[in-house]
Design a protein around this motif. Structure first.
Motif, mmCIF file in Angstrom:
data_model
loop_
_atom_site.group_PDB
_atom_site.id
_atom_site.type_symbol
_atom_site.label_atom_id
_atom_site.label_comp_id
_atom_site.label_asym_id
_atom_site.label_seq_id
_atom_site.Cartn_x
_atom_site.Cartn_y
_atom_site.Cartn_z
ATOM 1 N N MET A 1 0.820 -1.189 0.000
ATOM 2 C CA MET A 1 0.000 0.000 0.000
ATOM 3 C C MET A 1 0.872 1.264 0.000
ATOM 4 O O MET A 1 0.530 2.230 -0.653
ATOM 5 N N LYS A 2 1.972 1.226 0.762
ATOM 6 C CA LYS A 2 2.859 2.392 0.811
ATOM 7 C C LYS A 2 3.479 2.661 -0.555
ATOM 8 O O LYS A 2 3.655 3.814 -0.928
ATOM 9 N N VAL A 3 3.798 1.591 -1.286
ATOM 10 C CA VAL A 3 4.399 1.753 -2.613
ATOM 11 C C VAL A 3 3.393 2.413 -3.561
ATOM 12 O O VAL A 3 3.741 3.321 -4.318
ATOM 13 N N ARG A 5 0.874 4.354 -2.731
ATOM 14 C CA ARG A 5 0.743 5.768 -2.321
ATOM 15 C C ARG A 5 1.917 6.590 -2.822
ATOM 16 O O ARG A 5 1.738 7.720 -3.267
ATOM 17 N N LEU A 6 3.114 6.033 -2.707
ATOM 18 C CA LEU A 6 4.316 6.736 -3.157
ATOM 19 C C LEU A 6 4.247 7.012 -4.653
ATOM 20 O O LEU A 6 4.481 8.143 -5.102
ATOM 21 N N ILE A 7 3.885 5.998 -5.424
ATOM 22 C CA ILE A 7 3.809 6.154 -6.879
ATOM 23 C C ILE A 7 2.716 7.153 -7.255
ATOM 24 O O ILE A 7 2.934 8.053 -8.063
ATOM 25 N N LEU A 8 1.542 6.997 -6.673
ATOM 26 C CA LEU A 8 0.452 7.925 -6.969
ATOM 27 C C LEU A 8 0.790 9.355 -6.545
ATOM 28 O O LEU A 8 0.463 10.311 -7.252
ATOM 29 N N GLY A 9 1.437 9.487 -5.406
ATOM 30 C CA GLY A 9 1.841 10.812 -4.935
ATOM 31 C C GLY A 9 2.783 11.492 -5.910
ATOM 32 O O GLY A 9 2.625 12.674 -6.235
ATOM 33 N N LYS A 10 3.766 10.755 -6.391
ATOM 34 C CA LYS A 10 4.726 11.314 -7.354
ATOM 35 C C LYS A 10 4.034 11.652 -8.674
ATOM 36 O O LYS A 10 4.327 12.673 -9.290
ATOM 37 N N LEU A 11 3.074 10.815 -9.081
ATOM 38 C CA LEU A 11 2.329 11.078 -10.299
ATOM 39 C C LEU A 11 1.492 12.351 -10.157
ATOM 40 O O LEU A 11 1.451 13.192 -11.066
#
Length: 119
Positions: A1-3, A5-11
């Protein structure tokens, strides 16, 4: 889940940078007056929170250079909890001339307030 969130956040941050809104144009005097009023406001936020991005985009479009604080920093997080009562972002801290402080949550409420105060 953290991964995820990290990817979506950067996007979200990438798309925000690519499609950044153009700021509203005002006279120098009017912008200076608004900047002075904004000194009494601080936006507590997380960098890649979509609701925080929404508020920052609206502020940029209205040409409102809000001071922002990262609520993930322990001292800022504690100030948010102590002042506003909860660890929730975005949160706009508004200090009145009388010294009274209002903590406004919810991105739509914050944007509506800014639009009404700085038309």
């Amino acid at each position: 889940m953290k991964v995820i969130r990290l990817i979506l956040g950067k996007l979200i941050l990438l798309l925000n940078a690519v499609f950044s809104p153009k700021p509203q144009q005002r006279s120098d005097e009017e912008q200076q007056r608004i900047n002075k009023e904004l000194e009494s406001m601080t936006l507590y936020q997380f960098e890649s929170c979509p609701f925080c991005v929404k508020v920052r985009r609206a502020a940029k479009k209205m040409n409102l250079p809000l001071d922002t604080l990262d609520a993930k920093q322990p001292s800022n997080e504690q100030a948010l909890i102590n002042g506003g009562g909860k660890r929730k972002v975005p949160c706009l801290r508004i200090e009145q001339a009388s010294g009274e402080v209002t903590w406004m949550y919810e991105s739509s409420d914050i944007i509506r307030y800014l639009e009404q105060r700085f038309p």
